[in-house]
Design a protein around this motif. Structure first.
Motif, PDB file in Angstrom:
ATOM      1  N   SER A   1       0.829  -1.221   0.000  1.00  0.00           N
ATOM      2  CA  SER A   1       0.000   0.000   0.000  1.00  0.00           C
ATOM      3  C   SER A   1       0.853   1.255   0.000  1.00  0.00           C
ATOM      4  O   SER A   1       0.566   2.210  -0.724  1.00  0.00           O
TER       5      SER A   1
ATOM      6  N   ASP B   1      -6.168 -11.846   0.002  1.00  0.00           N
ATOM      7  CA  ASP B   1      -7.367 -10.996   0.127  1.00  0.00           C
ATOM      8  C   ASP B   1      -7.028  -9.508   0.265  1.00  0.00           C
ATOM      9  O   ASP B   1      -7.552  -8.682  -0.494  1.00  0.00           O
ATOM     10  N   PRO B   2      -6.147  -9.135   1.218  1.00  0.00           N
ATOM     11  CA  PRO B   2      -5.808  -7.705   1.297  1.00  0.00           C
ATOM     12  C   PRO B   2      -5.114  -7.192   0.031  1.00  0.00           C
ATOM     13  O   PRO B   2      -5.322  -6.038  -0.363  1.00  0.00           O
TER      14      PRO B   2
ATOM     15  N   LEU C   1      -5.658  -8.263  -3.060  1.00  0.00           N
ATOM     16  CA  LEU C   1      -6.687  -8.098  -4.097  1.00  0.00           C
ATOM     17  C   LEU C   1      -7.515  -6.843  -3.832  1.00  0.00           C
ATOM     18  O   LEU C   1      -7.906  -6.136  -4.758  1.00  0.00           O
ATOM     19  N   LYS C   2      -7.746  -6.558  -2.552  1.00  0.00           N
ATOM     20  CA  LYS C   2      -8.504  -5.347  -2.186  1.00  0.00           C
ATOM     21  C   LYS C   2      -7.709  -4.098  -2.588  1.00  0.00           C
ATOM     22  O   LYS C   2      -8.270  -3.161  -3.181  1.00  0.00           O
ATOM     23  N   ILE C   3      -6.419  -4.092  -2.285  1.00  0.00           N
ATOM     24  CA  ILE C   3      -5.569  -2.954  -2.658  1.00  0.00           C
ATOM     25  C   ILE C   3      -5.579  -2.784  -4.182  1.00  0.00           C
ATOM     26  O   ILE C   3      -5.695  -1.675  -4.706  1.00  0.00           O
TER      27      ILE C   3
ATOM     28  N   GLN D   1      -7.900  -3.740  -6.289  1.00  0.00           N
ATOM     29  CA  GLN D   1      -9.207  -3.260  -6.733  1.00  0.00           C
ATOM     30  C   GLN D   1      -9.348  -1.751  -6.467  1.00  0.00           C
ATOM     31  O   GLN D   1      -9.768  -1.003  -7.339  1.00  0.00           O
ATOM     32  N   ASP D   2      -8.956  -1.343  -5.275  1.00  0.00           N
ATOM     33  CA  ASP D   2      -9.096   0.077  -4.904  1.00  0.00           C
ATOM     34  C   ASP D   2      -8.236   0.983  -5.774  1.00  0.00           C
ATOM     35  O   ASP D   2      -8.544   2.165  -5.934  1.00  0.00           O
ATOM     36  N   ASN D   3      -7.111   0.449  -6.279  1.00  0.00           N
ATOM     37  CA  ASN D   3      -6.182   1.294  -7.027  1.00  0.00           C
ATOM     38  C   ASN D   3      -6.125   0.948  -8.511  1.00  0.00           C
ATOM     39  O   ASN D   3      -5.243   1.433  -9.225  1.00  0.00           O
TER      40      ASN D   3
END
Ligand SMILES: *Cc1c(COP(=O)(O)O)cnc(C)c1O
Length: 377
Positions: A120, A143-144, A146-148, A150-152
């Motif tokens: 991040s 999971d974290p 993939l979230k990062i 997706q968000d970016n």
């Protein structure tokens, strides 16, 4: 004192075990008269995709090529940044550099895998992709990541070179990101007799792009859409890999069993691989599976332990002695400690013990006893 002779890995034992089947494969492929881009490759690609739980797999010449081909397929280019783990094998960085992009090195957590919080912090306007590495066959915490991503609005490319058959929350590696790359190099759990690699993806667009790039940019026999390279998995290696895939779960079970014995017996003497964050009660299970391509302990007195084991006839290895940001190729090796403090601290201690499926129980016992002996002195 009896001196053992335990190598870090003995590949000939697996060849000997499967010799009859391998000779049959050699005869079948030899007699077919088709040696590249034929039915053996198609059969392996289909089988491997099914095994990973994705629609597509694309055989390539090796995983380093595979990573570069995947990055190219995602149109990663000069000026772009790709974030990967500082403690990976050289190829992760090399492939990023090969497409002209800039590798950016994230720190790791105590489990030796990439730290999503570090990722991040490294994101800039030029970041295009995250390349987590399932190091030593233990899945990164996806999971974290993939979230990062997706968000970016970033791609996720798994460097799964060491992790065929591993699982994260019930899904196989290779099915976790946008695209993934496995190695079939002789030192990897699913290996052939030379170089080889395979890419997996859920995306039909990425599949087509990878197929095109590995084969001269051709979309049919005579039409080149964009200049490409030649990086194919030949028929003989594809047939061998396909045969070995039938045995990979039992081979991986053996890696896991040896790792479990090391962990049970040695954890009160020396740092052992921490249970991945997602393993229930610290144990690998059906949902999360580590396949221990490599078994890494963290002794405080590494050289002394290495020497002690060497005197007992037990080979060990440091995989890998330098972080990627400590390599001369990176340009600023003196920044590593500041950039990736945890990786720098851990890397000074890592030591790999012998592990391969054909290692006997007696050999595992000899290694365990020799480590205990060192710490009991
Ligand atoms: C082995 C390995 C590669 C490269 O694989 P090759 O098939 O030898 O090119 C890439 N990444 C990691 C993490 C590896 O261990």
């Amino acid at each position: 004192m009896t001196i053992a002779n335990i190598p870090i890995v003995d590949l000939a034992r697996q060849f000997n075990k499967f010799e009859n089947e391998l000779v049959e494969i050699f005869l079948r492929v030899g007699r077919s008269g088709i040696y590249v881009q034929g039915p053996e490759l198609l059969a392996f690609e289909k089988h491997f995709a099914e095994y990973c739980g994705v629609p597509f797999a694309i055989g390539v010449g090796n995983a380093t090529d595979g990573l570069a081909i995947a990055l190219k397929a995602m149109e990663i280019r000069p000026g772009d940044e790709v974030i990967t783990a500082a403690n990976s094998f050289i190829a992760s960085a090399g492939a990023i550099a090969e497409v002209g992009a800039t590798p950016v090195f994230a720190d790791i957590r105590e489990d030796l895998n990439i730290d999503p919080e570090s990722v991040s912090r490294l994101i800039t306007s030029r970041t295009k992709a995250i390349m987590p590495v399932h190091l030593t066959g233990r899945p990164a915490d996806m999971d974290p990541l993939l979230k990062i991503a997706q968000d970016n609005d970033l791609w996720v490319i798994e460097d799964a070179a060491q992790a065929v058959g591993a699982k994260y929350k019930g899904k196989r590696t290779g099915a976790l990101g946008d695209i993934a790359v496995f190695s079939l190099h002789p030192l990897k759990n699913l290996h052939v007799y030379g170089d080889g690699g395979i890419i997996t993806t859920k995306s039909p667009e990425l599949q087509l792009a990878c197929q095109k790039i590995r084969n001269h940019g051709l979309i049919d026999r005579d039409t080149c859409l964009s200049w490409g390279r030649n990086s194919r998995l030949d028929e003989l290696q594809a047939a061998i890999a396909n045969f070995k895939l039938n045995h990979i779960d039992e081979l991986n079970d053996r890696f896991r069993l040896i790792a479990a014995r090391y962990t049970n017996e040695l954890s009160s003497y020396v740092g052992v691989p921490q249970a991945c964050k997602n393993c229930a009660n610290g144990q690998c299970g059906r949902e999360n599976l580590c396949v221990f391509h490599n078994y890494v302990i963290l002794p405080d007195d590494r050289n002394a332990l290495m020497n002690h084991l060497a005197k007992r006839g037990i080979a060990t290895k440091i995989r890998y002695p330098r972080l990627l940001n400590e390599q001369p190729a990176y340009g600023n090796p003196e920044l590593a400690l500041e950039q990736t403090p945890i990786a720098s601290r851990i890397n000074a201690r890592i030591l790999s013990l012998p592990i391969f499926p054909e290692m006997t129980d007696a050999e595992v016992s000899i290694v365990i006893d020799a480590v205990k002996e060192f710490y009991s002195k």
